[in-house]
Design an enzyme around this catalytic site. Structure first.
Site, PDB file in Angstrom:
ATOM      1  N   ARG A   1      39.099  34.636  21.287  1.00 65.82           N
ATOM      2  CA  ARG A   1      39.023  36.040  21.683  1.00 65.82           C
ATOM      3  C   ARG A   1      39.607  36.928  20.724  1.00 65.82           C
ATOM      4  NH1 ARG A   1      42.799  37.717  26.854  1.00 65.82           N
ATOM      5  NH2 ARG A   1      44.427  37.714  24.992  1.00 65.82           N
TER       6      ARG A   1
ATOM      7  N   THR B   1      38.943  43.508  21.073  1.00 66.26           N
ATOM      8  CA  THR B   1      37.927  43.924  22.174  1.00 66.26           C
ATOM      9  C   THR B   1      38.342  42.925  23.454  1.00 66.26           C
ATOM     10  OG1 THR B   1      36.470  42.227  21.374  1.00 66.26           O
ATOM     11  CG2 THR B   1      36.169  44.608  20.503  1.00 66.26           C
TER      12      THR B   1
ATOM     13  N   ASP C   1      51.077  32.950  24.162  1.00 58.95           N
ATOM     14  CA  ASP C   1      49.767  32.670  23.697  1.00 58.95           C
ATOM     15  C   ASP C   1      49.946  30.815  23.575  1.00 58.95           C
ATOM     16  OD1 ASP C   1      47.655  33.605  21.051  1.00 58.95           O
ATOM     17  OD2 ASP C   1      48.038  31.434  21.553  1.00 58.95           O
TER      18      ASP C   1
ATOM     19  N   ASP D   1      49.041  28.926  20.303  1.00 60.62           N
ATOM     20  CA  ASP D   1      50.294  28.889  19.343  1.00 60.62           C
ATOM     21  C   ASP D   1      51.461  28.239  19.850  1.00 60.62           C
ATOM     22  OD1 ASP D   1      48.670  30.644  17.955  1.00 60.62           O
ATOM     23  OD2 ASP D   1      49.697  32.569  18.337  1.00 60.62           O
TER      24      ASP D   1
HETATM   25  C1  PRP Z   1      42.961  31.664  24.989  1.00 57.32           C
HETATM   26  C2  PRP Z   1      43.065  30.684  26.154  1.00 57.32           C
HETATM   27  C3  PRP Z   1      41.656  30.965  26.717  1.00 57.32           C
HETATM   28  C4  PRP Z   1      41.414  32.439  26.538  1.00 57.32           C
HETATM   29  C5  PRP Z   1      41.726  33.088  27.781  1.00 57.32           C
HETATM   30  O1  PRP Z   1      42.095  31.277  23.846  1.00 57.32           O
HETATM   31  O2  PRP Z   1      43.146  29.270  25.738  1.00 57.32           O
HETATM   32  O3  PRP Z   1      40.600  30.401  26.383  1.00 57.32           O
HETATM   33  O4  PRP Z   1      42.486  32.986  25.512  1.00 57.32           O
HETATM   34  O5  PRP Z   1      41.500  34.467  27.728  1.00 57.32           O
HETATM   35  P1  PRP Z   1      40.315  35.621  28.340  1.00 57.32           P
HETATM   36  O6  PRP Z   1      40.359  34.742  29.948  1.00 57.32           O
HETATM   37  O7  PRP Z   1      40.907  36.898  28.491  1.00 57.32           O
HETATM   38  O8  PRP Z   1      39.113  35.051  27.599  1.00 57.32           O
HETATM   39  P2  PRP Z   1      42.410  31.971  22.407  1.00 57.32           P
HETATM   40  O9  PRP Z   1      41.089  32.912  22.221  1.00 57.32           O
HETATM   41  O10 PRP Z   1      43.908  32.702  22.513  1.00 57.32           O
HETATM   42  O11 PRP Z   1      42.263  30.797  21.312  1.00 57.32           O
HETATM   43  P3  PRP Z   1      43.119  29.678  21.081  1.00 57.32           P
HETATM   44  O12 PRP Z   1      43.178  28.752  22.388  1.00 57.32           O
HETATM   45  O13 PRP Z   1      42.236  29.034  19.852  1.00 57.32           O
HETATM   46  O14 PRP Z   1      44.338  30.158  20.560  1.00 57.32           O
HETATM   47  N1  URA Z   2      45.565  33.546  26.167  1.00 53.09           N
HETATM   48  C1  URA Z   2      46.672  33.306  25.924  1.00 53.09           C
HETATM   49  O1  URA Z   2      47.139  31.967  25.339  1.00 53.09           O
HETATM   50  N2  URA Z   2      47.684  33.784  26.718  1.00 53.09           N
HETATM   51  C2  URA Z   2      47.568  34.729  27.407  1.00 53.09           C
HETATM   52  O2  URA Z   2      48.363  35.205  28.210  1.00 53.09           O
HETATM   53  C3  URA Z   2      46.382  35.520  27.577  1.00 53.09           C
HETATM   54  C4  URA Z   2      45.160  34.696  26.810  1.00 53.09           C
END
Ligand code: PRP
Ligand code: URA
Length: 206
Positions: free
Chosen positions: A102, A106, A197, A200
């Site tokens: 993400r 945005t 997160d 993380d």
């Molecule tokens: C997180 C999570 C989802 C997404 C959800 O991933 O694992 O894939 O956010 O958010 P959305 O419904 O608003 O799209 P992130 O983009 O943080 O990547 P990561 O798992 O690599 O940290």
């Molecule tokens: N991705 C995450 O990991 N946590 C949230 O709350 C939203 C998106």
């Protein structure tokens, strides 16, 4: 299709520990895997079976086996926390990967990796523990549907109403299994109360 909330007492108890800000990554990983086991059990309740003959030490009888191997697709990174649960329950599963991130401003997802097995006529389990705006899940569903998946079932630990609405609007045939539908999103598109997160906390990154 539908939203299915897995409200087993064990799921609720595991989720409370997962949410806890003091839960360290090793325990976070264990809890995430156990939640994925529960979600996977519920989400696969109706997979098609074929009848087989079984010979016990005492008699012949009929049994069942799963008709066709499932396809599991974790969304990188956080979905990796759910994969082992699925491969342990369904050792014949084939696995594909979708990498989505993400944008912090945005909240739009961008796909940086995709490696999918043959999906024509197959049932896909999409693994992503967080359904926030729904952008990532919708992009992953588009990729799976384009690759020919017959059905897509999303396994998500925590979901926001906004993400559910978006997914249902863009991919009405997708089934969602989740442990909790939370209150909503904050101004950074994080789920409230959520758990922060996920990626993380899973990997111990800042
Ligand atoms: C997180 C999570 C989802 C997404 C959800 O991933 O694992 O894939 O956010 O958010 P959305 O419904 O608003 O799209 P992130 O983009 O943080 O990547 P990561 O798992 O690599 O940290
Ligand atoms: N991705 C995450 O990991 N946590 C949230 O709350 C939203 C998106």
């Amino acid at each position: 299709m539908g939203v299915n909330v897995v409200d087993h007492p064990l799921a609720k108890s595991l989720l409370a520990s997962l949410r806890d800000r003091s839960t360290p990554p090793p325990l976070f990983r264990l809890l995430a895997k156990r939640l994925a086991l529960l979600l996977c059990m519920e989400a696969t309740r109706r997979v098609p079976l074929v009848q087989i003959e079984v010979e016990t030490p005492l008699a012949k009888t009929t049994g069942a086996r799963i008709a066709q191997p499932l396809v599991a697709v974790p969304v990188l990174r956080a979905g990796l926390s759910m994969l082992e649960a699925v491969t342990e329950l369904f050792p014949d599963v084939t696995v594909g990967y979708v990498g989505l991130e993400r944008d912090h401003a945005t909240f739009e997802p961008s796909m940086y990796y995709s490696k999918l097995p043959a999906l024509e006529g197959r049932a896909a389990l999409l693994l992503d523990p967080m359904l926030a705006t729904g952008g990532s899940a919708a992009a992953a569903c588009s990729a799976l549907e384009k690759a020919g998946a017959e059905s897509v079932t999303l396994l998500s630990v925590v979901s926001a109403p906004e993400g559910i609405a978006k997914l249902q609007r863009l991919h009405p045939s997708v089934n969602i299994f989740t442990v909790s539908v939370d209150e909503g999103l904050d101004e950074h598109a994080y789920i409230i109360p959520g758990l922060g997160d996920f990626g993380d906390r899973l990997f111990g990154t800042p």
